[in-house]
Design a protein around this motif. Structure first.
Motif, PDB file in Angstrom:
ATOM      1  N   PRO A 284     -13.575  -3.402 -33.684  1.00 47.06           N
ATOM      2  CA  PRO A 284     -13.702  -1.988 -34.086  1.00 47.06           C
ATOM      3  C   PRO A 284     -15.092  -1.417 -33.810  1.00 47.06           C
ATOM      4  O   PRO A 284     -15.222  -0.272 -33.394  1.00 47.06           O
ATOM      5  CB  PRO A 284     -13.423  -2.001 -35.598  1.00 47.06           C
ATOM      6  CG  PRO A 284     -12.676  -3.262 -35.841  1.00 47.06           C
ATOM      7  CD  PRO A 284     -13.161  -4.240 -34.813  1.00 47.06           C
ATOM      8  N   VAL A 285     -16.119  -2.229 -33.996  1.00 42.28           N
ATOM      9  CA  VAL A 285     -17.489  -1.772 -33.748  1.00 42.28           C
ATOM     10  C   VAL A 285     -17.680  -1.509 -32.258  1.00 42.28           C
ATOM     11  O   VAL A 285     -18.249  -0.488 -31.859  1.00 42.28           O
ATOM     12  CB  VAL A 285     -18.509  -2.823 -34.257  1.00 42.28           C
ATOM     13  CG1 VAL A 285     -19.928  -2.426 -33.896  1.00 42.28           C
ATOM     14  CG2 VAL A 285     -18.366  -3.027 -35.740  1.00 42.28           C
ATOM     15  N   ILE A 286     -17.199  -2.409 -31.431  1.00 38.09           N
ATOM     16  CA  ILE A 286     -17.313  -2.227 -29.985  1.00 38.09           C
ATOM     17  C   ILE A 286     -16.520  -1.008 -29.541  1.00 38.09           C
ATOM     18  O   ILE A 286     -16.983  -0.215 -28.724  1.00 38.09           O
ATOM     19  CB  ILE A 286     -16.852  -3.501 -29.248  1.00 38.09           C
ATOM     20  CG1 ILE A 286     -17.823  -4.642 -29.547  1.00 38.09           C
ATOM     21  CG2 ILE A 286     -16.750  -3.264 -27.745  1.00 38.09           C
ATOM     22  CD1 ILE A 286     -17.344  -6.000 -29.116  1.00 38.09           C
ATOM     23  N   GLY A 287     -15.338  -0.836 -30.104  1.00 37.77           N
ATOM     24  CA  GLY A 287     -14.519   0.321 -29.767  1.00 37.77           C
ATOM     25  C   GLY A 287     -15.208   1.628 -30.111  1.00 37.77           C
ATOM     26  O   GLY A 287     -15.193   2.579 -29.322  1.00 37.77           O
ATOM     27  N   ARG A 288     -15.859   1.679 -31.266  1.00 37.21           N
ATOM     28  CA  ARG A 288     -16.588   2.894 -31.659  1.00 37.21           C
ATOM     29  C   ARG A 288     -17.787   3.131 -30.743  1.00 37.21           C
ATOM     30  O   ARG A 288     -18.100   4.261 -30.376  1.00 37.21           O
ATOM     31  CB  ARG A 288     -17.037   2.801 -33.117  1.00 37.21           C
ATOM     32  CG  ARG A 288     -15.901   2.961 -34.111  1.00 37.21           C
ATOM     33  CD  ARG A 288     -16.397   3.174 -35.528  1.00 37.21           C
ATOM     34  NE  ARG A 288     -17.232   2.092 -36.022  1.00 37.21           N
ATOM     35  CZ  ARG A 288     -16.790   1.008 -36.672  1.00 37.21           C
ATOM     36  NH1 ARG A 288     -15.489   0.855 -36.904  1.00 37.21           N
ATOM     37  NH2 ARG A 288     -17.625   0.080 -37.090  1.00 37.21           N
ATOM     38  N   THR A 289     -18.454   2.044 -30.338  1.00 33.47           N
ATOM     39  CA  THR A 289     -19.595   2.163 -29.435  1.00 33.47           C
ATOM     40  C   THR A 289     -19.157   2.717 -28.087  1.00 33.47           C
ATOM     41  O   THR A 289     -19.786   3.628 -27.536  1.00 33.47           O
ATOM     42  CB  THR A 289     -20.279   0.789 -29.248  1.00 33.47           C
ATOM     43  OG1 THR A 289     -20.701   0.308 -30.526  1.00 33.47           O
ATOM     44  CG2 THR A 289     -21.468   0.888 -28.319  1.00 33.47           C
ATOM     45  N   VAL A 290     -18.067   2.197 -27.567  1.00 31.87           N
ATOM     46  CA  VAL A 290     -17.548   2.675 -26.279  1.00 31.87           C
ATOM     47  C   VAL A 290     -17.147   4.138 -26.385  1.00 31.87           C
ATOM     48  O   VAL A 290     -17.477   4.950 -25.514  1.00 31.87           O
ATOM     49  CB  VAL A 290     -16.369   1.796 -25.806  1.00 31.87           C
ATOM     50  CG1 VAL A 290     -15.658   2.422 -24.619  1.00 31.87           C
ATOM     51  CG2 VAL A 290     -16.849   0.396 -25.456  1.00 31.87           C
ATOM     52  N   GLU A 291     -16.469   4.509 -27.435  1.00 33.95           N
ATOM     53  CA  GLU A 291     -16.065   5.909 -27.609  1.00 33.95           C
ATOM     54  C   GLU A 291     -17.275   6.822 -27.739  1.00 33.95           C
ATOM     55  O   GLU A 291     -17.280   7.923 -27.199  1.00 33.95           O
ATOM     56  CB  GLU A 291     -15.141   6.050 -28.820  1.00 33.95           C
ATOM     57  CG  GLU A 291     -13.760   5.497 -28.581  1.00 33.95           C
ATOM     58  CD  GLU A 291     -13.094   6.099 -27.342  1.00 33.95           C
ATOM     59  OE1 GLU A 291     -13.135   7.332 -27.155  1.00 33.95           O
ATOM     60  OE2 GLU A 291     -12.562   5.311 -26.538  1.00 33.95           O
TER      61      GLU A 291
ATOM     62  N   SER B 174     -18.098   9.790 -25.067  1.00 37.25           N
ATOM     63  CA  SER B 174     -18.237  11.187 -25.479  1.00 37.25           C
ATOM     64  C   SER B 174     -19.649  11.720 -25.164  1.00 37.25           C
ATOM     65  O   SER B 174     -19.809  12.892 -24.844  1.00 37.25           O
ATOM     66  CB  SER B 174     -17.922  11.347 -26.961  1.00 37.25           C
ATOM     67  OG  SER B 174     -18.874  10.672 -27.759  1.00 37.25           O
ATOM     68  N   SER B 175     -20.655  10.859 -25.222  1.00 38.88           N
ATOM     69  CA  SER B 175     -22.026  11.286 -24.915  1.00 38.88           C
ATOM     70  C   SER B 175     -22.223  11.516 -23.426  1.00 38.88           C
ATOM     71  O   SER B 175     -22.889  12.470 -23.018  1.00 38.88           O
ATOM     72  CB  SER B 175     -23.032  10.235 -25.387  1.00 38.88           C
ATOM     73  OG  SER B 175     -22.988  10.097 -26.786  1.00 38.88           O
ATOM     74  N   LEU B 176     -21.667  10.616 -22.605  1.00 39.26           N
ATOM     75  CA  LEU B 176     -21.855  10.701 -21.157  1.00 39.26           C
ATOM     76  C   LEU B 176     -20.884  11.657 -20.491  1.00 39.26           C
ATOM     77  O   LEU B 176     -21.166  12.171 -19.413  1.00 39.26           O
ATOM     78  CB  LEU B 176     -21.670   9.313 -20.520  1.00 39.26           C
ATOM     79  CG  LEU B 176     -22.677   8.240 -20.907  1.00 39.26           C
ATOM     80  CD1 LEU B 176     -22.241   6.890 -20.353  1.00 39.26           C
ATOM     81  CD2 LEU B 176     -24.052   8.608 -20.399  1.00 39.26           C
ATOM     82  N   GLY B 177     -19.736  11.859 -21.110  1.00 40.82           N
ATOM     83  CA  GLY B 177     -18.664  12.607 -20.462  1.00 40.82           C
ATOM     84  C   GLY B 177     -17.866  11.661 -19.586  1.00 40.82           C
ATOM     85  O   GLY B 177     -18.341  10.593 -19.193  1.00 40.82           O
ATOM     86  N   GLU B 178     -16.641  12.039 -19.281  1.00 40.08           N
ATOM     87  CA  GLU B 178     -15.758  11.149 -18.530  1.00 40.08           C
ATOM     88  C   GLU B 178     -16.314  10.844 -17.138  1.00 40.08           C
ATOM     89  O   GLU B 178     -16.272   9.704 -16.685  1.00 40.08           O
ATOM     90  CB  GLU B 178     -14.360  11.764 -18.426  1.00 40.08           C
ATOM     91  CG  GLU B 178     -13.305  10.781 -17.987  1.00 40.08           C
ATOM     92  CD  GLU B 178     -13.087   9.615 -18.939  1.00 40.08           C
ATOM     93  OE1 GLU B 178     -12.621   8.567 -18.475  1.00 40.08           O
ATOM     94  OE2 GLU B 178     -13.384   9.739 -20.147  1.00 40.08           O
ATOM     95  N   GLU B 179     -16.886  11.858 -16.483  1.00 37.48           N
ATOM     96  CA  GLU B 179     -17.430  11.636 -15.141  1.00 37.48           C
ATOM     97  C   GLU B 179     -18.610  10.664 -15.173  1.00 37.48           C
ATOM     98  O   GLU B 179     -18.698   9.744 -14.355  1.00 37.48           O
ATOM     99  CB  GLU B 179     -17.856  12.960 -14.516  1.00 37.48           C
ATOM    100  CG  GLU B 179     -18.287  12.837 -13.077  1.00 37.48           C
ATOM    101  CD  GLU B 179     -18.622  14.190 -12.466  1.00 37.48           C
ATOM    102  OE1 GLU B 179     -19.475  14.193 -11.565  1.00 37.48           O
ATOM    103  OE2 GLU B 179     -18.043  15.207 -12.888  1.00 37.48           O
TER     104      GLU B 179
END
Length: 61
Positions: free
Chosen positions: A12-19, A23-28
């Motif tokens: 869950p921690v890794i999943g939140r980090t990835v999300e 969201s910070s970088l944007g999909e591109e």
């Protein structure tokens, strides 16, 4: 790949980090970071061919 129970608490921690990063970088930006441009490599001449059989592809051939 089987999921090990020792890694399950961190998922869950890794999943939140990835999300957060997505969201910070944007999909591109995320996709560019996950698939970086790989520079073309140059193969250097290697005088140490370790062969006793000279040919056109070895030194002295």
């Amino acid at each position: 790949m089987s999921e090990s129970s020792e890694f399950r608490p961190g998922q869950p921690v890794i999943g939140r980090t990835v999300e957060h990063l997505r969201s910070s970088l944007g999909e591109e930006g995320w996709l560019k970071g996950m698939n970086p441009d790989v520079p073309e490599t140059k193969i250097l001449d290697n005088p140490y061919t370790y062969t006793d059989y000279p040919s056109g592809s070895t030194h002295g051939g």
